[in-house]
Design an enzyme around this catalytic site. Structure first.
Site, PDB file in Angstrom:
ATOM      1  CG  HIS A 139       2.317  -6.059   2.472  1.00  0.00           C
ATOM      2  ND1 HIS A 139       3.020  -5.075   3.152  1.00  0.00           N
ATOM      3  CD2 HIS A 139       1.335  -5.409   1.810  1.00  0.00           C
ATOM      4  CE1 HIS A 139       2.471  -3.890   2.910  1.00  0.00           C
ATOM      5  NE2 HIS A 139       1.447  -4.065   2.093  1.00  0.00           N
ATOM      6  CG  HIS A 165      -4.170   0.491   3.535  1.00  0.00           C
ATOM      7  ND1 HIS A 165      -3.720   1.790   3.409  1.00  0.00           N
ATOM      8  CD2 HIS A 165      -3.131  -0.309   3.142  1.00  0.00           C
ATOM      9  CE1 HIS A 165      -2.458   1.782   2.969  1.00  0.00           C
ATOM     10  NE2 HIS A 165      -2.089   0.528   2.802  1.00  0.00           N
ATOM     11  CG  HIS A 216      -0.902  -5.313  -2.090  1.00  0.00           C
ATOM     12  ND1 HIS A 216      -0.121  -4.334  -2.670  1.00  0.00           N
ATOM     13  CD2 HIS A 216      -1.021  -4.962  -0.781  1.00  0.00           C
ATOM     14  CE1 HIS A 216       0.201  -3.436  -1.759  1.00  0.00           C
ATOM     15  NE2 HIS A 216      -0.311  -3.795  -0.603  1.00  0.00           N
ATOM     16  CG  ASP A 267      -2.932  -0.910  -1.214  1.00  0.00           C
ATOM     17  OD1 ASP A 267      -3.654  -0.681  -2.206  1.00  0.00           O
ATOM     18  OD2 ASP A 267      -1.734  -0.590  -1.141  1.00  0.00           O
ATOM     19  CG  ASP A 268      -2.484  -3.940   3.031  1.00  0.00           C
ATOM     20  OD1 ASP A 268      -1.801  -4.147   2.018  1.00  0.00           O
ATOM     21  OD2 ASP A 268      -2.115  -3.177   3.946  1.00  0.00           O
TER      22      ASP A 268
END
Length: 323
Positions: free
Chosen positions: A93, A195, A89, A21-22
Protein backbone atom coordinates in the site's frame (compact mmCIF):
# COMPACT_ATOMS: atom_id res chain seq x y z
CA UNK A 1 -8.22 13.61 -9.83
CA UNK A 2 -6.30 13.59 -13.11
CA UNK A 3 -7.95 11.11 -15.47
CA UNK A 4 -5.63 9.03 -17.63
CA UNK A 5 -6.74 7.33 -20.84
CA UNK A 6 -7.48 3.63 -20.48
CA UNK A 7 -8.34 3.71 -16.78
CA UNK A 8 -11.84 3.56 -15.28
CA UNK A 9 -13.33 6.41 -13.23
CA UNK A 10 -17.10 6.19 -13.73
CA UNK A 11 -19.72 3.47 -13.84
CA UNK A 12 -22.19 3.29 -16.74
CA UNK A 13 -25.28 5.47 -16.35
CA UNK A 14 -27.66 4.11 -13.73
CA UNK A 15 -25.16 1.68 -12.23
CA UNK A 16 -23.40 1.76 -8.88
CA UNK A 17 -20.10 -0.09 -8.84
CA UNK A 18 -19.62 -2.06 -5.64
CA UNK A 19 -16.06 -2.44 -4.35
CA UNK A 20 -13.90 -2.28 -1.23
CA UNK A 21 -10.24 -1.49 -0.59
CA UNK A 22 -7.60 -2.84 1.79
CA UNK A 23 -8.77 -6.41 2.41
CA UNK A 24 -8.60 -8.99 3.57
CA UNK A 25 -8.72 -7.99 7.22
CA UNK A 26 -8.74 -10.42 10.09
CA UNK A 27 -11.48 -11.04 12.61
CA UNK A 28 -11.53 -12.87 15.91
CA UNK A 29 -14.51 -15.22 16.13
CA UNK A 30 -14.77 -14.44 19.83
CA UNK A 31 -15.53 -10.81 19.00
CA UNK A 32 -17.24 -11.31 15.68
CA UNK A 33 -20.78 -10.66 16.90
CA UNK A 34 -19.92 -7.95 19.42
CA UNK A 35 -21.33 -4.55 18.56
CA UNK A 36 -19.57 -2.20 20.93
CA UNK A 37 -16.94 0.47 21.07
CA UNK A 38 -14.38 -2.20 21.96
CA UNK A 39 -15.24 -4.08 18.79
CA UNK A 40 -13.95 -1.15 16.75
CA UNK A 41 -10.45 -2.38 17.61
CA UNK A 42 -11.01 -5.51 15.54
CA UNK A 43 -11.24 -5.80 11.80
CA UNK A 44 -14.30 -7.06 10.03
CA UNK A 45 -13.87 -8.33 6.48
CA UNK A 46 -16.00 -11.43 7.30
CA UNK A 47 -18.80 -9.15 8.49
CA UNK A 48 -18.84 -7.64 5.00
CA UNK A 49 -18.57 -11.02 3.28
CA UNK A 50 -21.52 -12.32 5.27
CA UNK A 51 -23.63 -9.31 4.30
CA UNK A 52 -22.76 -9.56 0.61
CA UNK A 53 -23.50 -13.27 0.53
CA UNK A 54 -26.86 -12.86 2.26
CA UNK A 55 -27.82 -10.20 -0.27
CA UNK A 56 -26.46 -12.14 -3.27
CA UNK A 57 -24.27 -9.16 -4.16
CA UNK A 58 -20.91 -9.52 -5.90
CA UNK A 59 -18.27 -6.91 -5.19
CA UNK A 60 -14.71 -6.15 -6.24
CA UNK A 61 -12.19 -6.53 -3.43
CA UNK A 62 -8.92 -4.66 -3.93
CA UNK A 63 -6.56 -6.87 -1.95
CA UNK A 64 -3.25 -5.90 -0.34
CA UNK A 65 -0.60 -8.60 -0.73
CA UNK A 66 0.69 -8.60 2.84
CA UNK A 67 -2.90 -8.73 4.09
CA UNK A 68 -3.50 -11.87 2.03
CA UNK A 69 -0.31 -13.32 3.50
CA UNK A 70 -1.41 -12.52 7.07
CA UNK A 71 -5.13 -13.26 6.67
CA UNK A 72 -5.27 -16.12 4.22
CA UNK A 73 -8.29 -17.71 5.87
CA UNK A 74 -10.29 -14.53 5.42
CA UNK A 75 -9.06 -14.27 1.84
CA UNK A 76 -10.32 -17.78 1.07
CA UNK A 77 -13.61 -16.98 2.82
CA UNK A 78 -14.05 -14.15 0.34
CA UNK A 79 -12.88 -16.06 -2.73
CA UNK A 80 -14.75 -19.28 -2.00
CA UNK A 81 -17.96 -17.45 -1.11
CA UNK A 82 -18.77 -16.85 -4.76
CA UNK A 83 -19.41 -13.13 -4.31
CA UNK A 84 -15.85 -11.84 -4.56
CA UNK A 85 -14.07 -10.41 -7.63
CA UNK A 86 -10.39 -10.11 -6.77
CA UNK A 87 -8.33 -7.10 -7.77
CA UNK A 88 -4.81 -5.90 -6.94
CA UNK A 89 -4.18 -3.16 -4.37
CA UNK A 90 -0.35 -3.55 -4.28
CA UNK A 91 1.81 -5.48 -1.83
CA UNK A 92 2.36 -2.89 0.94
CA UNK A 93 0.00 0.00 0.00
CA UNK A 94 2.65 2.60 -0.96
CA UNK A 95 2.31 5.81 -2.92
CA UNK A 96 3.07 4.33 -6.31
CA UNK A 97 4.30 7.46 -8.09
CA UNK A 98 7.12 7.80 -5.55
CA UNK A 99 8.57 4.38 -6.44
CA UNK A 100 11.15 3.39 -9.02
CA UNK A 101 10.05 1.37 -12.04
CA UNK A 102 11.31 -1.87 -10.53
CA UNK A 103 9.55 -1.23 -7.23
CA UNK A 104 6.28 -0.49 -9.03
CA UNK A 105 6.64 -3.83 -10.79
CA UNK A 106 7.45 -5.59 -7.54
CA UNK A 107 4.37 -4.20 -5.79
CA UNK A 108 2.15 -5.54 -8.57
CA UNK A 109 3.99 -8.81 -9.33
CA UNK A 110 4.13 -10.10 -5.77
CA UNK A 111 0.43 -9.37 -5.26
CA UNK A 112 -0.51 -11.10 -8.51
CA UNK A 113 1.64 -14.06 -7.45
CA UNK A 114 -0.02 -14.57 -4.06
CA UNK A 115 -3.52 -14.20 -5.53
CA UNK A 116 -2.69 -16.80 -8.16
CA UNK A 117 -1.23 -19.20 -5.61
CA UNK A 118 -4.15 -18.76 -3.19
CA UNK A 119 -6.82 -19.49 -5.82
CA UNK A 120 -7.20 -21.89 -8.70
CA UNK A 121 -4.96 -19.74 -10.86
CA UNK A 122 -6.78 -16.42 -10.99
CA UNK A 123 -4.89 -13.37 -12.28
CA UNK A 124 -6.89 -10.15 -11.87
CA UNK A 125 -7.45 -7.81 -14.79
CA UNK A 126 -7.87 -4.80 -12.50
CA UNK A 127 -6.04 -2.93 -9.79
CA UNK A 128 -6.41 0.21 -7.71
CA UNK A 129 -3.47 2.45 -6.76
CA UNK A 130 -3.46 3.34 -3.05
CA UNK A 131 -4.85 6.85 -2.48
CA UNK A 132 -5.48 7.05 -6.23
CA UNK A 133 -1.79 7.84 -6.65
CA UNK A 134 -1.17 7.11 -10.32
CA UNK A 135 0.48 8.83 -13.26
CA UNK A 136 1.17 7.93 -16.87
CA UNK A 137 4.36 6.02 -15.99
CA UNK A 138 2.76 3.84 -13.30
CA UNK A 139 -0.34 3.29 -15.41
CA UNK A 140 1.77 2.18 -18.38
CA UNK A 141 3.77 -0.30 -16.29
CA UNK A 142 0.60 -1.84 -14.89
CA UNK A 143 -1.07 -2.08 -18.28
CA UNK A 144 1.81 -3.05 -20.55
CA UNK A 145 3.64 -5.44 -18.24
CA UNK A 146 0.74 -7.03 -16.35
CA UNK A 147 -2.35 -6.26 -18.41
CA UNK A 148 -3.83 -4.44 -15.39
CA UNK A 149 -6.35 -1.63 -15.84
CA UNK A 150 -6.77 0.81 -12.95
CA UNK A 151 -10.22 1.41 -11.49
CA UNK A 152 -10.45 4.70 -9.63
CA UNK A 153 -13.59 6.43 -8.29
CA UNK A 154 -15.79 9.50 -8.68
CA UNK A 155 -16.99 9.83 -5.06
CA UNK A 156 -15.08 9.37 -1.79
CA UNK A 157 -16.62 8.67 1.62
CA UNK A 158 -13.27 9.13 3.42
CA UNK A 159 -14.54 6.29 5.61
CA UNK A 160 -11.01 5.16 6.48
CA UNK A 161 -10.47 8.32 8.50
CA UNK A 162 -12.96 7.05 11.10
CA UNK A 163 -10.07 4.91 12.38
CA UNK A 164 -7.76 7.90 12.73
CA UNK A 165 -7.13 9.66 16.09
CA UNK A 166 -8.96 12.68 14.67
CA UNK A 167 -11.63 11.34 12.28
CA UNK A 168 -12.54 13.45 9.25
CA UNK A 169 -16.00 11.89 9.02
CA UNK A 170 -18.51 9.68 10.82
CA UNK A 171 -21.41 7.37 10.03
CA UNK A 172 -23.94 10.21 10.07
CA UNK A 173 -21.94 12.29 7.60
CA UNK A 174 -21.33 9.34 5.29
CA UNK A 175 -25.03 8.47 5.30
CA UNK A 176 -25.85 12.04 4.37
CA UNK A 177 -23.35 11.87 1.49
CA UNK A 178 -24.83 8.59 0.30
CA UNK A 179 -28.34 10.07 0.32
CA UNK A 180 -27.07 12.97 -1.79
CA UNK A 181 -25.13 10.81 -4.29
CA UNK A 182 -27.73 8.08 -4.63
CA UNK A 183 -30.56 10.58 -4.78
CA UNK A 184 -28.84 12.59 -7.48
CA UNK A 185 -28.34 12.22 -11.25
CA UNK A 186 -27.54 8.79 -12.67
CA UNK A 187 -25.19 10.17 -15.30
CA UNK A 188 -22.45 9.12 -14.85
CA UNK A 189 -22.88 6.04 -12.71
CA UNK A 190 -21.24 5.86 -9.31
CA UNK A 191 -17.96 4.34 -8.19
CA UNK A 192 -17.68 5.20 -4.51
CA UNK A 193 -14.43 4.66 -2.60
CA UNK A 194 -15.14 2.41 0.41
CA UNK A 195 -13.03 0.18 2.63
CA UNK A 196 -13.36 -3.15 4.41
CA UNK A 197 -11.16 -2.00 7.27
CA UNK A 198 -13.37 -2.22 10.35
CA UNK A 199 -16.87 -2.44 11.73
CA UNK A 200 -17.43 1.28 11.18
CA UNK A 201 -16.43 1.39 7.50
CA UNK A 202 -18.48 -1.69 6.68
CA UNK A 203 -21.44 -0.40 8.67
CA UNK A 204 -21.39 2.75 6.54
CA UNK A 205 -21.96 0.60 3.44
CA UNK A 206 -24.63 -1.50 5.15
CA UNK A 207 -26.49 1.63 6.30
CA UNK A 208 -26.58 2.96 2.75
CA UNK A 209 -27.52 -0.33 1.10
CA UNK A 210 -31.34 0.27 1.11
CA UNK A 211 -30.80 3.60 -0.69
CA UNK A 212 -29.51 1.81 -3.79
CA UNK A 213 -32.80 0.03 -4.47
CA UNK A 214 -34.91 2.93 -3.25
CA UNK A 215 -33.33 5.18 -5.87
CA UNK A 216 -33.41 2.56 -8.65
CA UNK A 217 -29.67 2.09 -9.01
CA UNK A 218 -28.30 -1.19 -10.33
CA UNK A 219 -25.50 -2.45 -8.02
CA UNK A 220 -22.80 -4.39 -9.87
CA UNK A 221 -19.25 -5.38 -8.97
CA UNK A 222 -16.83 -2.70 -10.21
CA UNK A 223 -14.64 -5.19 -12.08
CA UNK A 224 -17.66 -6.59 -13.92
CA UNK A 225 -18.75 -3.09 -14.95
CA UNK A 226 -15.25 -2.25 -16.12
CA UNK A 227 -14.96 -5.44 -18.14
CA UNK A 228 -18.33 -4.99 -19.86
CA UNK A 229 -19.61 -8.15 -18.17
CA UNK A 230 -16.81 -10.35 -19.50
CA UNK A 231 -15.39 -10.92 -16.03
CA UNK A 232 -12.74 -9.83 -13.61
CA UNK A 233 -9.79 -12.18 -14.08
CA UNK A 234 -7.06 -13.06 -16.56
CA UNK A 235 -5.60 -16.43 -17.48
CA UNK A 236 -5.12 -18.62 -20.55
CA UNK A 237 -7.04 -21.70 -19.37
CA UNK A 238 -9.37 -21.45 -22.35
CA UNK A 239 -10.43 -25.07 -21.92
CA UNK A 240 -11.99 -24.33 -18.55
CA UNK A 241 -15.75 -24.86 -18.79
CA UNK A 242 -16.66 -22.80 -15.71
CA UNK A 243 -18.97 -19.80 -15.75
CA UNK A 244 -16.06 -17.38 -16.24
CA UNK A 245 -14.66 -18.94 -19.43
CA UNK A 246 -14.12 -15.55 -21.02
CA UNK A 247 -12.60 -13.67 -18.09
CA UNK A 248 -8.91 -14.58 -18.53
CA UNK A 249 -5.93 -12.96 -20.23
CA UNK A 250 -4.15 -14.98 -22.86
CA UNK A 251 -0.84 -13.19 -22.37
CA UNK A 252 -1.33 -10.73 -25.24
CA UNK A 253 -1.93 -7.89 -22.78
CA UNK A 254 1.79 -7.64 -21.99
CA UNK A 255 4.50 -6.22 -24.18
CA UNK A 256 6.00 -8.96 -26.38
CA UNK A 257 9.57 -7.72 -26.18
CA UNK A 258 9.47 -7.45 -22.41
CA UNK A 259 7.85 -10.87 -22.19
CA UNK A 260 10.79 -12.32 -24.14
CA UNK A 261 13.21 -10.62 -21.77
CA UNK A 262 11.47 -12.23 -18.81
CA UNK A 263 11.60 -15.68 -20.38
CA UNK A 264 15.34 -15.28 -20.88
CA UNK A 265 15.76 -14.08 -17.32
CA UNK A 266 13.75 -16.95 -15.90
CA UNK A 267 16.10 -19.42 -17.57
CA UNK A 268 19.11 -17.85 -15.85
CA UNK A 269 21.14 -20.16 -13.61
CA UNK A 270 22.33 -17.34 -11.36
CA UNK A 271 22.48 -18.29 -7.70
CA UNK A 272 20.57 -15.15 -6.72
CA UNK A 273 17.65 -16.00 -9.01
CA UNK A 274 17.54 -19.61 -7.86
CA UNK A 275 17.71 -18.61 -4.21
CA UNK A 276 14.99 -15.99 -4.65
CA UNK A 277 12.72 -18.44 -6.45
CA UNK A 278 13.23 -21.09 -3.76
CA UNK A 279 12.50 -18.58 -1.01
CA UNK A 280 9.34 -17.40 -2.75
CA UNK A 281 8.14 -20.97 -3.35
CA UNK A 282 8.79 -21.92 0.28
CA UNK A 283 6.99 -18.86 1.63
CA UNK A 284 3.99 -19.40 -0.60
CA UNK A 285 3.62 -23.09 0.16
CA UNK A 286 3.71 -22.45 3.90
CA UNK A 287 1.47 -19.40 3.99
CA UNK A 288 -1.06 -19.63 1.19
CA UNK A 289 -1.93 -23.27 0.96
CA UNK A 290 -1.54 -23.15 -2.80
CA UNK A 291 -2.52 -26.33 -4.62
CA UNK A 292 0.39 -28.33 -6.00
CA UNK A 293 0.65 -29.05 -9.70
CA UNK A 294 -1.59 -26.12 -10.65
CA UNK A 295 -1.52 -25.38 -14.37
CA UNK A 296 0.35 -22.15 -15.00
CA UNK A 297 -0.96 -19.67 -17.53
CA UNK A 298 1.11 -17.48 -19.82
CA UNK A 299 0.27 -14.60 -17.51
CA UNK A 300 1.42 -16.57 -14.48
CA UNK A 301 4.67 -17.63 -16.10
CA UNK A 302 5.22 -13.98 -16.92
CA UNK A 303 4.55 -12.96 -13.31
CA UNK A 304 6.83 -15.66 -11.89
CA UNK A 305 9.63 -14.75 -14.28
CA UNK A 306 9.21 -11.13 -13.32
CA UNK A 307 9.41 -11.95 -9.61
CA UNK A 308 12.70 -13.78 -10.22
CA UNK A 309 14.01 -10.90 -12.32
CA UNK A 310 13.01 -8.35 -9.70
CA UNK A 311 14.76 -10.11 -6.83
CA UNK A 312 17.88 -10.68 -8.92
CA UNK A 313 18.07 -7.00 -9.83
CA UNK A 314 17.51 -5.98 -6.23
CA UNK A 315 20.23 -8.26 -4.92
CA UNK A 316 22.64 -7.00 -7.55
CA UNK A 317 21.90 -3.29 -7.29
CA UNK A 318 20.80 -3.13 -3.62
CA UNK A 319 17.52 -1.49 -4.54
CA UNK A 320 15.14 -1.42 -1.55
CA UNK A 321 12.09 -3.72 -1.58
CA UNK A 322 9.84 -4.37 1.40
CA UNK A 323 8.34 -7.85 1.26
Amino acid sequence: MCQLPGNVYNAPDGYMGIGFDDGPTEVSSVFYHLVSVAAQCFQFSPMLYDFLQKNSQRATHYMIGINILSNNQEFLMCYNGGFCDLAVHTWTHPMMTTLSNIDVMAQLAWTIQIIYDSTDGKIPRYWRPPSGDIDARVSAIAQEVFGLTAILWNQDTEDWTMLEPVPATNLTTIQSQMEQWLGGPKNPGLIILEHELANSTIQAFINAWPLIAQNNWKPVSQAILASNDTGAYSDDDSDDDSDDDDVYQDGSESDGAFNSLLVTSSESTSASSASASATLESAQSSSTGAPSGTKKSGGMRRAQSLCSLLVSCILISSLPLVL
